[in-house]
Design a protein around this motif. Sequence first.
Motif, PDB file in Angstrom:
ATOM      1  N   GLY A 123       0.839  -1.190   0.000  1.00  0.00           N
ATOM      2  CA  GLY A 123       0.000   0.000   0.000  1.00  0.00           C
ATOM      3  C   GLY A 123       0.879   1.245   0.000  1.00  0.00           C
ATOM      4  N   ILE A 124       0.608   2.168  -0.952  1.00  0.00           N
ATOM      5  CA  ILE A 124       1.467   3.347  -1.049  1.00  0.00           C
ATOM      6  C   ILE A 124       1.275   4.260   0.167  1.00  0.00           C
ATOM      7  CG2 ILE A 124       1.991   5.390  -2.442  1.00  0.00           C
ATOM      8  CD1 ILE A 124       1.129   3.776  -4.890  1.00  0.00           C
ATOM      9  N   GLY A 125       0.026   4.321   0.652  1.00  0.00           N
ATOM     10  CA  GLY A 125      -0.258   5.162   1.813  1.00  0.00           C
ATOM     11  C   GLY A 125       0.589   4.758   3.012  1.00  0.00           C
ATOM     12  N   ALA A 126       0.661   3.439   3.263  1.00  0.00           N
ATOM     13  CA  ALA A 126       1.434   2.950   4.411  1.00  0.00           C
ATOM     14  C   ALA A 126       2.917   3.257   4.219  1.00  0.00           C
ATOM     15  CB  ALA A 126       1.222   1.453   4.583  1.00  0.00           C
ATOM     16  N   GLN A 127       3.403   3.073   2.983  1.00  0.00           N
ATOM     17  CA  GLN A 127       4.820   3.353   2.717  1.00  0.00           C
ATOM     18  C   GLN A 127       5.141   4.819   2.957  1.00  0.00           C
ATOM     19  OE1 GLN A 127       5.031   1.471  -1.299  1.00  0.00           O
ATOM     20  NE2 GLN A 127       7.095   0.934  -0.606  1.00  0.00           N
ATOM     21  N   ILE A 128       4.232   5.703   2.487  1.00  0.00           N
ATOM     22  CA  ILE A 128       4.468   7.143   2.661  1.00  0.00           C
ATOM     23  C   ILE A 128       4.428   7.508   4.140  1.00  0.00           C
ATOM     24  CG2 ILE A 128       3.466   9.425   2.251  1.00  0.00           C
ATOM     25  CD1 ILE A 128       2.848   8.591  -0.571  1.00  0.00           C
ATOM     26  N   ALA A 129       3.466   6.917   4.875  1.00  0.00           N
ATOM     27  CA  ALA A 129       3.366   7.210   6.305  1.00  0.00           C
ATOM     28  C   ALA A 129       4.657   6.807   7.016  1.00  0.00           C
ATOM     29  CB  ALA A 129       2.173   6.474   6.900  1.00  0.00           C
ATOM     30  N   GLN A 130       5.160   5.623   6.651  1.00  0.00           N
ATOM     31  CA  GLN A 130       6.420   5.141   7.227  1.00  0.00           C
ATOM     32  C   GLN A 130       7.559   6.117   6.913  1.00  0.00           C
ATOM     33  OE1 GLN A 130       7.021   2.283   8.960  1.00  0.00           O
ATOM     34  NE2 GLN A 130       9.208   2.762   9.078  1.00  0.00           N
ATOM     35  N   ALA A 131       7.616   6.569   5.642  1.00  0.00           N
ATOM     36  CA  ALA A 131       8.680   7.480   5.222  1.00  0.00           C
ATOM     37  C   ALA A 131       8.573   8.821   5.946  1.00  0.00           C
ATOM     38  CB  ALA A 131       8.624   7.691   3.710  1.00  0.00           C
ATOM     39  N   ASN A 139      13.563   5.090  -9.973  1.00  0.00           N
ATOM     40  CA  ASN A 139      14.476   4.099 -10.533  1.00  0.00           C
ATOM     41  C   ASN A 139      13.777   2.787 -10.873  1.00  0.00           C
ATOM     42  OD1 ASN A 139      16.667   5.823 -10.459  1.00  0.00           O
ATOM     43  ND2 ASN A 139      17.151   5.291  -8.333  1.00  0.00           N
ATOM     44  N   ASN A 140      12.724   2.434 -10.094  1.00  0.00           N
ATOM     45  CA  ASN A 140      11.999   1.195 -10.378  1.00  0.00           C
ATOM     46  C   ASN A 140      10.843   1.415 -11.336  1.00  0.00           C
ATOM     47  OD1 ASN A 140      13.617  -0.085  -8.522  1.00  0.00           O
ATOM     48  ND2 ASN A 140      12.210   0.303  -6.816  1.00  0.00           N
ATOM     49  N   ARG A 141      10.704   2.615 -11.859  1.00  0.00           N
ATOM     50  CA  ARG A 141       9.567   2.981 -12.724  1.00  0.00           C
ATOM     51  C   ARG A 141       8.238   2.674 -12.025  1.00  0.00           C
ATOM     52  NH1 ARG A 141       9.685   5.541 -17.067  1.00  0.00           N
ATOM     53  NH2 ARG A 141       8.075   4.312 -18.020  1.00  0.00           N
ATOM     54  N   ASP A 142       8.179   2.942 -10.734  1.00  0.00           N
ATOM     55  CA  ASP A 142       6.964   2.746  -9.948  1.00  0.00           C
ATOM     56  C   ASP A 142       6.172   4.052 -10.027  1.00  0.00           C
ATOM     57  OD1 ASP A 142       5.043   2.106  -8.160  1.00  0.00           O
ATOM     58  OD2 ASP A 142       6.412   1.498  -6.554  1.00  0.00           O
ATOM     59  N   LEU A 143       5.506   4.245 -11.205  1.00  0.00           N
ATOM     60  CA  LEU A 143       4.969   5.571 -11.515  1.00  0.00           C
ATOM     61  C   LEU A 143       3.846   6.024 -10.581  1.00  0.00           C
ATOM     62  CD1 LEU A 143       5.122   5.733 -15.394  1.00  0.00           C
ATOM     63  CD2 LEU A 143       6.770   6.453 -13.679  1.00  0.00           C
ATOM     64  N   LEU A 144       3.038   5.083 -10.108  1.00  0.00           N
ATOM     65  CA  LEU A 144       1.924   5.497  -9.253  1.00  0.00           C
ATOM     66  C   LEU A 144       2.458   6.089  -7.939  1.00  0.00           C
ATOM     67  CD1 LEU A 144      -1.076   5.739  -8.986  1.00  0.00           C
ATOM     68  CD2 LEU A 144      -1.172   3.447  -8.015  1.00  0.00           C
ATOM     69  N   THR A 145       3.527   5.490  -7.403  1.00  0.00           N
ATOM     70  CA  THR A 145       4.112   6.020  -6.175  1.00  0.00           C
ATOM     71  C   THR A 145       4.704   7.408  -6.430  1.00  0.00           C
ATOM     72  OG1 THR A 145       4.660   3.748  -5.566  1.00  0.00           O
ATOM     73  CG2 THR A 145       5.671   5.486  -4.265  1.00  0.00           C
ATOM     74  N   VAL A 146       5.406   7.572  -7.577  1.00  0.00           N
ATOM     75  CA  VAL A 146       5.956   8.886  -7.929  1.00  0.00           C
ATOM     76  C   VAL A 146       4.834   9.919  -8.000  1.00  0.00           C
ATOM     77  CG1 VAL A 146       7.145  10.214  -9.708  1.00  0.00           C
ATOM     78  CG2 VAL A 146       7.883   7.890  -9.213  1.00  0.00           C
ATOM     79  N   GLN A 147       3.740   9.498  -8.679  1.00  0.00           N
ATOM     80  CA  GLN A 147       2.591  10.382  -8.847  1.00  0.00           C
ATOM     81  C   GLN A 147       2.045  10.840  -7.494  1.00  0.00           C
ATOM     82  OE1 GLN A 147       0.248   8.739 -12.118  1.00  0.00           O
ATOM     83  NE2 GLN A 147      -1.577   9.251 -10.963  1.00  0.00           N
ATOM     84  N   ASP A 148       1.890   9.876  -6.564  1.00  0.00           N
ATOM     85  CA  ASP A 148       1.338  10.193  -5.239  1.00  0.00           C
ATOM     86  C   ASP A 148       2.271  11.116  -4.448  1.00  0.00           C
ATOM     87  OD1 ASP A 148      -0.972   8.821  -5.572  1.00  0.00           O
ATOM     88  OD2 ASP A 148      -0.318   6.999  -4.531  1.00  0.00           O
ATOM     89  N   ILE A 149       3.576  10.799  -4.444  1.00  0.00           N
ATOM     90  CA  ILE A 149       4.497  11.611  -3.650  1.00  0.00           C
ATOM     91  C   ILE A 149       4.611  13.016  -4.248  1.00  0.00           C
ATOM     92  CG2 ILE A 149       6.864  11.837  -2.804  1.00  0.00           C
ATOM     93  CD1 ILE A 149       7.082   8.860  -2.707  1.00  0.00           C
ATOM     94  N   ALA A 150       4.683  13.093  -5.586  1.00  0.00           N
ATOM     95  CA  ALA A 150       4.776  14.404  -6.228  1.00  0.00           C
ATOM     96  C   ALA A 150       3.579  15.270  -5.836  1.00  0.00           C
ATOM     97  CB  ALA A 150       4.850  14.252  -7.743  1.00  0.00           C
ATOM     98  N   MET A 151       2.397  14.645  -5.847  1.00  0.00           N
ATOM     99  CA  MET A 151       1.184  15.393  -5.506  1.00  0.00           C
ATOM    100  C   MET A 151       1.215  15.831  -4.039  1.00  0.00           C
ATOM    101  SD  MET A 151      -1.207  16.497  -7.170  1.00  0.00           S
ATOM    102  CE  MET A 151      -2.234  17.714  -6.393  1.00  0.00           C
ATOM    103  N   LEU A 152       1.722  14.931  -3.192  1.00  0.00           N
ATOM    104  CA  LEU A 152       1.793  15.236  -1.761  1.00  0.00           C
ATOM    105  C   LEU A 152       2.730  16.424  -1.509  1.00  0.00           C
ATOM    106  CD1 LEU A 152       0.928  14.004   1.047  1.00  0.00           C
ATOM    107  CD2 LEU A 152       3.206  12.999   1.096  1.00  0.00           C
ATOM    108  N   VAL A 153       3.912  16.397  -2.139  1.00  0.00           N
ATOM    109  CA  VAL A 153       4.878  17.489  -1.926  1.00  0.00           C
ATOM    110  C   VAL A 153       4.332  18.801  -2.501  1.00  0.00           C
ATOM    111  CG1 VAL A 153       7.202  18.311  -2.415  1.00  0.00           C
ATOM    112  CG2 VAL A 153       6.841  15.908  -1.892  1.00  0.00           C
ATOM    113  N   ALA A 154       3.745  18.726  -3.712  1.00  0.00           N
ATOM    114  CA  ALA A 154       3.184  19.940  -4.305  1.00  0.00           C
ATOM    115  C   ALA A 154       2.095  20.518  -3.400  1.00  0.00           C
ATOM    116  CB  ALA A 154       2.622  19.641  -5.692  1.00  0.00           C
ATOM    117  N   THR A 155       1.261  19.635  -2.837  1.00  0.00           N
ATOM    118  CA  THR A 155       0.207  20.094  -1.931  1.00  0.00           C
ATOM    119  C   THR A 155       0.821  20.774  -0.710  1.00  0.00           C
ATOM    120  OG1 THR A 155      -1.110  18.189  -2.601  1.00  0.00           O
ATOM    121  CG2 THR A 155      -1.841  19.370  -0.648  1.00  0.00           C
ATOM    122  N   ALA A 156       1.858  20.151  -0.154  1.00  0.00           N
ATOM    123  CA  ALA A 156       2.495  20.727   1.030  1.00  0.00           C
ATOM    124  C   ALA A 156       3.031  22.129   0.705  1.00  0.00           C
ATOM    125  CB  ALA A 156       3.630  19.823   1.509  1.00  0.00           C
TER     126      ALA A 156
END
Lengths: 323, 300
Positions: A95-103, A283-300
């Motif tokens: 789950g990307i949400g859990a990974q981001i929360a951990q990070a 690097n892993n071409r995990d585009l959905l995770t990139v998309q989510d983090i980019a949106m999160l940082v832009a929102t912040a």
Amino acid sequence: MDATRRLARAAAPFLRRVGTIVVALWGASVLVFTVLNVLPGSPAQVILGTQATPQAVRQLTAQLGLNKSLLRQYVDWVGGLLHGSLGVSYISHLGIGAQIAQALSVTGPLVLFALVIGLAIGLPLGFIGAVRHGRFSGSLIGGLSQIGMAVPTVVAGLLLVIILTVKFHVFPTSGFPGWSDPLQALRSLVLPAFSLGLVEGAILSRYVRASILEQLRSDYLRTARSKGLRVGQALRRHGIRNAAIPLVTVVGLELASLIVGAIVVENVFALPGLGLLLLDSVNNRDLLTVQDIAMLVATAVLVINLVVDVSYHLLDPRLKGQS
Amino acid sequence: MTEIGSAPLTGDTMVGGDDVIEDARASLWRRWLRNPSALIGGIIVVLVVASAVISLVWTPYNPLAVDPSHALSGPSLRHLLGTDEYGRDVFSRLMASSQVALFVGFLSVLIATVVGIPAGLLAAERRGATGQVVLRLADILYGFPALLAAVVLAAAFGASKTTVVLAIGISYIPVFVRVTRSNALVVLNSEYVLAARAYGRRPLAIMRRHVIPNILTTIIAQMSLLFSLAVLAETALDFLGLGTAAPAASWGTMLQSSQNYLGNDPLLTVWPSVAIVLCVLGFSLLGDGISELRDVRSSR
């Protein structure tokens, strides 16, 4: 009746700003989604490798929901974000949400720590630099902060490692032991936080100095001094509050740049935060995770900008009623 | 000083002839020499540019030439700043890297100005719906600092120098929109522009004769400052492996590979660090100096 109307009038500029931020966030989501999704090439092919049969690729594409129209995928993605569901990574199946929360449990404390260091350096240096303006110590502080601004975070980090870790073995070079041992965790955040904080402190000190100098040159401070107050007293009684208003902006902007700077620093020190997750995903071409983090940082970044703007109006009564 | 200090030097209100302009130029030159920021910044920028230009035709060694028998040799007469882990000459690589920094800095600032300045002028002139649309578009880009934009572009198109230039350029567009707009508004609200409007001048002519000449110095100062920030961003991106690809030399990639030798050969980290700090310092001092020169009051 009259009270509600007054309240509405007071809230109007605030609501207008919130409106613009909603529009900006929507635009940002379209931008991120478009850039990451309009390219030819299917994520399923990337995951399965070049040896995969077309049938397997088609099957996985359907499984990932990527056979739907782009508009549909966009609506699903934004809908998920609004409900707090960030999706599942194509690559790691986590789950990307859990990974981001951990990070964030690493990046959040790192950014706060760095902000504290930046303030602890920038405020006093800027204050002394302004009061000693035109004297040797003032010029020295000015010169040092100018050089400090020119130091990239990467350089600050590497030089700190050379001095404090390689030579004196004071702090760990890289990695993060987790919060189960808070003391060790904090210890491994010290160098990264200083790498960020030193540079931000230098930038901050220049704004503090400029802001206080402007107050020192103002008519009301000259009056206060001519009435017999010393520089420090006059500043404490009259200048500080006025000088603080533009500083709210700067601290807000610094916070945004610290979040971005953390991406770099985490990669210098191998800290498992948002920056490392973002780079790994690229690097892993995990585009959905990139998309989510980019949106999160832009929102912040955009929300910090909004908060700064609004607090600016709240702090300075002279701006009341202006938009 | 004559009356140049207070009256704008351009367009309808120009006073005096060629002599006055000659005078103003000479005095600008003198003020430049007396302003420490502009002077030091100017010298550093000239040095960096010179090193980049010279490296196009000559470097002490080929910056890509590998020489394993002389790997990680410290500074010596043969290799002024020593060699890296492949025996490549560090000084030659530093020189070649200045090309990358200037290339990325120049192109990204160019992108930001070519889009940002006209957009800022438009937002200042058309304060209605058009201006609002321009500002809201700038708001969207504001959410993407250079580093974030570069990561997104690298994820989509693969990392390269092009994505770095595009990312930095795009992320600076909103800065130019805002600076241009706010400075242009001051000029547009002035009485001499009102007079020019009353006289029947068209908006484009007003922009050309009044607004642009008056905001030009501020814009140039801003360009110099953003150039220095672009070099910082480029370094970070190359370090993260999102820009210049090995074995090509850039300050960021040099730092990245030096990471493995922090203990044995810390100088490998120190040299590119010094180069970056000097280059960034040069452009930011130059930017500061130009803004101070513009402000006649502070030079007295």
